[in-house]
Scaffold this active site. Structure first.
Site, PDB file in Angstrom:
ATOM      1  N   LYS A  14       0.829  -1.218   0.000  1.00  0.00           N
ATOM      2  CA  LYS A  14       0.000   0.000   0.000  1.00  0.00           C
ATOM      3  C   LYS A  14       0.859   1.262   0.000  1.00  0.00           C
ATOM      4  O   LYS A  14       0.623   2.183  -0.764  1.00  0.00           O
ATOM      5  CB  LYS A  14      -0.912   0.060   1.241  1.00  0.00           C
ATOM      6  CG  LYS A  14      -1.916  -1.046   1.358  1.00  0.00           C
ATOM      7  CD  LYS A  14      -2.864  -0.790   2.501  1.00  0.00           C
ATOM      8  CE  LYS A  14      -2.220  -0.757   3.873  1.00  0.00           C
ATOM      9  NZ  LYS A  14      -1.822  -2.043   4.424  1.00  0.00           N
ATOM     10  N   ARG A  89     -10.703   1.006   8.191  1.00  0.00           N
ATOM     11  CA  ARG A  89     -10.325  -0.370   8.510  1.00  0.00           C
ATOM     12  C   ARG A  89     -11.469  -1.171   9.096  1.00  0.00           C
ATOM     13  O   ARG A  89     -11.296  -2.346   9.383  1.00  0.00           O
ATOM     14  CB  ARG A  89      -9.197  -0.332   9.526  1.00  0.00           C
ATOM     15  CG  ARG A  89      -7.814  -0.469   8.871  1.00  0.00           C
ATOM     16  CD  ARG A  89      -6.874  -0.670   9.934  1.00  0.00           C
ATOM     17  NE  ARG A  89      -5.627  -1.242   9.857  1.00  0.00           N
ATOM     18  CZ  ARG A  89      -4.495  -0.677   9.486  1.00  0.00           C
ATOM     19  NH1 ARG A  89      -4.483   0.495   8.940  1.00  0.00           N
ATOM     20  NH2 ARG A  89      -3.363  -1.294   9.647  1.00  0.00           N
ATOM     21  N   ARG A 123      10.598  -7.394   6.464  1.00  0.00           N
ATOM     22  CA  ARG A 123      10.585  -5.942   6.267  1.00  0.00           C
ATOM     23  C   ARG A 123      11.533  -5.251   7.258  1.00  0.00           C
ATOM     24  O   ARG A 123      11.586  -5.613   8.430  1.00  0.00           O
ATOM     25  CB  ARG A 123       9.138  -5.488   6.516  1.00  0.00           C
ATOM     26  CG  ARG A 123       8.848  -4.068   6.245  1.00  0.00           C
ATOM     27  CD  ARG A 123       7.427  -3.910   5.786  1.00  0.00           C
ATOM     28  NE  ARG A 123       6.460  -3.992   6.894  1.00  0.00           N
ATOM     29  CZ  ARG A 123       5.178  -3.727   6.744  1.00  0.00           C
ATOM     30  NH1 ARG A 123       4.696  -3.393   5.564  1.00  0.00           N
ATOM     31  NH2 ARG A 123       4.357  -3.827   7.761  1.00  0.00           N
ATOM     32  N   ARG A 156       9.911  -2.910  12.260  1.00  0.00           N
ATOM     33  CA  ARG A 156       8.833  -2.170  12.911  1.00  0.00           C
ATOM     34  C   ARG A 156       8.432  -2.933  14.159  1.00  0.00           C
ATOM     35  O   ARG A 156       8.448  -4.158  14.168  1.00  0.00           O
ATOM     36  CB  ARG A 156       7.628  -2.114  11.962  1.00  0.00           C
ATOM     37  CG  ARG A 156       7.533  -0.817  11.216  1.00  0.00           C
ATOM     38  CD  ARG A 156       6.483  -0.874  10.156  1.00  0.00           C
ATOM     39  NE  ARG A 156       5.131  -1.137  10.658  1.00  0.00           N
ATOM     40  CZ  ARG A 156       4.031  -0.945   9.935  1.00  0.00           C
ATOM     41  NH1 ARG A 156       4.126  -0.490   8.706  1.00  0.00           N
ATOM     42  NH2 ARG A 156       2.846  -1.210  10.436  1.00  0.00           N
ATOM     43  N   ARG A 167      -2.873  -8.711  13.629  1.00  0.00           N
ATOM     44  CA  ARG A 167      -3.225  -7.746  12.578  1.00  0.00           C
ATOM     45  C   ARG A 167      -3.934  -8.445  11.423  1.00  0.00           C
ATOM     46  O   ARG A 167      -4.892  -7.926  10.863  1.00  0.00           O
ATOM     47  CB  ARG A 167      -1.961  -7.027  12.082  1.00  0.00           C
ATOM     48  CG  ARG A 167      -1.440  -6.034  13.104  1.00  0.00           C
ATOM     49  CD  ARG A 167       0.041  -5.786  12.941  1.00  0.00           C
ATOM     50  NE  ARG A 167       0.359  -4.942  11.813  1.00  0.00           N
ATOM     51  CZ  ARG A 167       1.553  -4.935  11.203  1.00  0.00           C
ATOM     52  NH1 ARG A 167       2.516  -5.732  11.619  1.00  0.00           N
ATOM     53  NH2 ARG A 167       1.767  -4.135  10.208  1.00  0.00           N
TER      54      ARG A 167
HETATM   55  P1  AMP Z   1      -0.391   0.468   9.321  1.00  0.00           P
HETATM   56  O1  AMP Z   1       0.911   1.133   9.079  1.00  0.00           O
HETATM   57  O2  AMP Z   1      -1.468   0.947   8.394  1.00  0.00           O
HETATM   58  O3  AMP Z   1      -0.276  -1.039   9.371  1.00  0.00           O
HETATM   59  O4  AMP Z   1      -0.879   0.925  10.789  1.00  0.00           O
HETATM   60  C1  AMP Z   1      -0.104   0.634  11.937  1.00  0.00           C
HETATM   61  C2  AMP Z   1      -0.991   0.579  13.165  1.00  0.00           C
HETATM   62  O5  AMP Z   1      -1.628   1.855  13.368  1.00  0.00           O
HETATM   63  C3  AMP Z   1      -2.144  -0.401  13.103  1.00  0.00           C
HETATM   64  O6  AMP Z   1      -1.758  -1.724  13.422  1.00  0.00           O
HETATM   65  C4  AMP Z   1      -3.096   0.203  14.133  1.00  0.00           C
HETATM   66  O7  AMP Z   1      -2.648  -0.046  15.457  1.00  0.00           O
HETATM   67  C5  AMP Z   1      -2.941   1.698  13.867  1.00  0.00           C
HETATM   68  N1  AMP Z   1      -3.892   2.141  12.818  1.00  0.00           N
HETATM   69  C6  AMP Z   1      -3.573   2.634  11.584  1.00  0.00           C
HETATM   70  N2  AMP Z   1      -4.685   2.924  10.880  1.00  0.00           N
HETATM   71  C7  AMP Z   1      -5.734   2.616  11.694  1.00  0.00           C
HETATM   72  C8  AMP Z   1      -7.156   2.665  11.543  1.00  0.00           C
HETATM   73  N3  AMP Z   1      -7.738   3.114  10.414  1.00  0.00           N
HETATM   74  N4  AMP Z   1      -7.917   2.244  12.583  1.00  0.00           N
HETATM   75  C9  AMP Z   1      -7.367   1.808  13.727  1.00  0.00           C
HETATM   76  N5  AMP Z   1      -6.052   1.708  13.930  1.00  0.00           N
HETATM   77  C10 AMP Z   1      -5.232   2.107  12.932  1.00  0.00           C
END
Ligand code: AMP
Length: 216
Positions: A14, A89, A123, A156, A167
Site C-alpha cells: 500500500k 479499517r 521488512r 517495525r 493484525r
Molecule cells: P499500518 O501502518 O497501516 O499497518 O498501521 C499501523 C498501526 O496503526 C495499526 O496496526 C493500528 O494499530 C494503527 N492504525 C492505523 N490505521 C488505523 C485505523 N484506520 N484504525 C485503527 N487503527 C489504525
C-alpha cells in the site's frame, strides 16, 4: 480532483504503490499508520496513547482515528486529491468516510496470508530516514545499514509473528467486509499484489483510467 482509498493486508505494498501514484499525479499520500508512528517516534501525548495498541497489532479506537483523519484532511493541502492508506479499517470508519467525502475509487491490493507473513517478517526500516527495505526483494547494499543515509535498519515494532497474527486476524474480520460495503457504493478495483512493484503500479493506472506509468 482525485480521491482514492488504498486497502490491503500488511505488506501488500500500500505504502509503495501510494507513493508512486502521488508522485506523478500531484496527489497527497495520507497514511494513518505513518501519522501514528510519527507521534510515537516524537514522544507526543498522542504517541503515548497509541503506542501499546500499535505494538500489539490492535486497532486504535475509532473516535481517535476519525479525528486524526478529519484534522489531516482539513489541512486542504490536497488541491489535486489524495490517496488515503490504512483507513478505513472497519465498517464504522467506512461509514464515517463515505458520509463525509466522495471517493473516486478504492484500490484493493489482494495478497494471500502466506505471502503477507513472508514479506512482513522480512521488512526493515531505516531508524534515521524511514526508508523501507525488504530482505527478500530490496536488500540494502551493506547488511543492516541504509543505502541512503547509513542509518541502522530495524524492524517495525509491530512486525513480529505475534502482532502480525493479530493484525491479519483483524484484517479479515473487520476490513474484508468493508470491501463489500464499498463495492456497493463505490468502485473497487481488486489487484493481484503478488506481481512486482512496477507491474502493479501500471495495473492500478490502467484500471483507474490514469496516465501510464513510466518506470524511474
Ligand atoms: P499500518 O501502518 O497501516 O499497518 O498501521 C499501523 C498501526 O496503526 C495499526 O496496526 C493500528 O494499530 C494503527 N492504525 C492505523 N490505521 C488505523 C485505523 N484506520 N484504525 C485503527 N487503527 C489504525
Amino acid at each position: 480532483m482525485r480521491k482514492y482509498v488504498i486497502i490491503g493486508a500488511q505488506g501488500s505494498g500500500k505504502g509503495t504503490q501510494s507513493r508512486l501514484l502521488v508522485r506523478d499525479l500531484d496527489l497527497v499520500h495520507i497514511s494513518v499508520g505513518d501519522i501514528f508512528r510519527w507521534h510515537v517516534q516524537h514522544h507526543t501525548k498522542l504517541g503515548a496513547q497509541v503506542r501499546r495498541t500499535m505494538s500489539a497489532g490492535e486497532l486504535v479506537g475509532d473516535d481517535l482515528v476519525e479525528s486524526i483523519v478529519r484534522e489531516r484532511l482539513a489541512q486542504h493541502d490536497w488541491n489535486y486529491g489524495f490517496v488515503i492508506d490504512g483507513f478505513p479499517r472497519n465498517a464504522r470508519q467506512a461509514e464515517f468516510f463515505l458520509e463525509s467525502y466522495d471517493i473516486d475509487g478504492v484500490i484493493h491490493l489482494d495478497l494471500p496470508d502466506s505471502e503477507v507473513r513472508r514479506r512482513v517478517l522480512a521488512r526493515r526500516l531505516c531508524a534515521r530516514c524511514g526508508m523501507d527495505y525488504n530482505l527478500i526483494a530490496h536488500r540494502p547494499e551493506v547488511e543492516g545499514r541504509c543505502d541512503v543515509c547509513g542509518g541502522e535498519l530495524v524492524s517495525r515494532e509491530d512486525d513480529t509473528e505475534e502482532a502480525l497474527a493479530e493484525r491479519l486476524r483483524l484484517y479479515h474480520e473487520k476490513t474484508d467486509p468493508i470491501i463489500e460495503l464499498f463495492g456497493r457504493k463505490e468502485f473497487v478495483f481488486t489487484i493481484d499484489a503478488r506481481s512486482d512493484v512496477h507491474t502493479i503500479q501500471q495495473e492500478i493506472r490502467t484500471r483507474l483510467g490514469l496516465p501510464d506509468y513510466t518506470r524511474p
